[in-house]
Design a protein around this motif. Structure first.
Motif, PDB file in Angstrom:
ATOM      1  N   UNK A  27      15.803  -9.151   9.587  1.00  0.00           N
ATOM      2  CA  UNK A  27      14.730  -8.990   8.655  1.00  0.00           C
ATOM      3  C   UNK A  27      14.824 -10.115   7.620  1.00  0.00           C
ATOM      4  N   UNK A  28      13.733 -10.654   7.326  1.00  0.00           N
ATOM      5  CA  UNK A  28      13.700 -11.770   6.400  1.00  0.00           C
ATOM      6  C   UNK A  28      13.686 -11.255   4.977  1.00  0.00           C
ATOM      7  N   UNK A  29      14.242 -12.097   4.105  1.00  0.00           N
ATOM      8  CA  UNK A  29      14.321 -11.710   2.712  1.00  0.00           C
ATOM      9  C   UNK A  29      12.949 -11.534   2.102  1.00  0.00           C
ATOM     10  N   UNK A  30      11.971 -12.211   2.592  1.00  0.00           N
ATOM     11  CA  UNK A  30      10.632 -12.024   2.062  1.00  0.00           C
ATOM     12  C   UNK A  30      10.123 -10.624   2.360  1.00  0.00           C
ATOM     13  N   UNK A  31      10.460 -10.118   3.561  1.00  0.00           N
ATOM     14  CA  UNK A  31      10.024  -8.762   3.928  1.00  0.00           C
ATOM     15  C   UNK A  31      10.727  -7.708   3.073  1.00  0.00           C
ATOM     16  N   UNK A  32      12.004  -7.926   2.778  1.00  0.00           N
ATOM     17  CA  UNK A  32      12.760  -6.982   1.951  1.00  0.00           C
ATOM     18  C   UNK A  32      12.183  -6.991   0.533  1.00  0.00           C
ATOM     19  N   UNK A  33      11.888  -8.160   0.004  1.00  0.00           N
ATOM     20  CA  UNK A  33      11.315  -8.244  -1.341  1.00  0.00           C
ATOM     21  C   UNK A  33       9.953  -7.571  -1.384  1.00  0.00           C
ATOM     22  N   UNK A  34       9.144  -7.776  -0.343  1.00  0.00           N
ATOM     23  CA  UNK A  34       7.825  -7.135  -0.283  1.00  0.00           C
ATOM     24  C   UNK A  34       7.977  -5.622  -0.234  1.00  0.00           C
ATOM     25  N   UNK A  35       8.946  -5.140   0.547  1.00  0.00           N
ATOM     26  CA  UNK A  35       9.192  -3.701   0.666  1.00  0.00           C
ATOM     27  C   UNK A  35       9.637  -3.134  -0.682  1.00  0.00           C
ATOM     28  N   UNK A  36      10.512  -3.825  -1.400  1.00  0.00           N
ATOM     29  CA  UNK A  36      10.991  -3.352  -2.698  1.00  0.00           C
ATOM     30  C   UNK A  36       9.828  -3.317  -3.700  1.00  0.00           C
ATOM     31  N   UNK A  37       8.999  -4.350  -3.688  1.00  0.00           N
ATOM     32  CA  UNK A  37       7.851  -4.381  -4.594  1.00  0.00           C
ATOM     33  C   UNK A  37       6.877  -3.245  -4.255  1.00  0.00           C
ATOM     34  N   UNK A  38       6.646  -2.994  -2.971  1.00  0.00           N
ATOM     35  CA  UNK A  38       5.748  -1.914  -2.549  1.00  0.00           C
ATOM     36  C   UNK A  38       6.299  -0.564  -2.968  1.00  0.00           C
TER      37      UNK A  38
END
Length: 144
Positions: free
Chosen positions: A1-12
């Motif tokens: 999983x890319x860090x961008x996806x993790x950041x997007x998930x945390x923001x969501x």
């Protein structure tokens, strides 16, 4: 999983948490508004109930006049009483001073003076009957 996806998930998830908290505050605010509106309605109803009714257009009082058997019938209302009649009670009540027991108009504060025929053989009177144009028949008034 890319860090961008993790950041997007945390923001969501953070946005979801903020939305849930906002819904809770909105619900409490709506409940408080409803309680306030209900209290205002109760206050308005209580204020309306506290307003005294207007006085009747014609109100009566009987007071002693010139002695034990002499009386005045007085109109205490804010309007004139028309076609006023005091029941003579079989001749037991009589007008005073060339007056009459019937008047076409009795203004506010106006009076009818009368006296009561008494005798040891007659029962004592404790009330009189009065009627006028807007009354529903004879009204009984106590004598003082």
């Amino acid at each position: 999983m890319a860090w961008e996806n993790v950041a997007t998930l945390v923001i969501a998830l953070a946005a979801l948490l903020v939305s849930v908290v906002s819904v809770g505050y909105s619900k409490r605010s709506a409940d408080a508004s409803k309680r306030s509106a209900d209290a205002a309605e109760r206050q308005a109803a209580a204020a309306e109930a506290a307003i005294p009714p207007p006085p009747p257009p014609v109100a009566w009082e009987v007071v002693r006049y010139r002695g034990k058997e002499s009386f005045l019938l007085r109109n205490l209302g804010p309007e004139s009483a028309l076609d006023v009649e005091v029941h003579s009670n079989g001749g037991r009540l009589r007008p005073t001073d060339d007056g009459t027991l019937k008047m076409s108009e009795l203004k506010p504060g106006g009076t009818i003076a009368f006296w009561m025929v008494t005798s040891l053989e007659l029962p004592e009177l404790y009330e009189i009957k009065v009627r006028w144009r807007d009354s529903d028949g004879w009204i009984i008034l106590p004598l003082p």
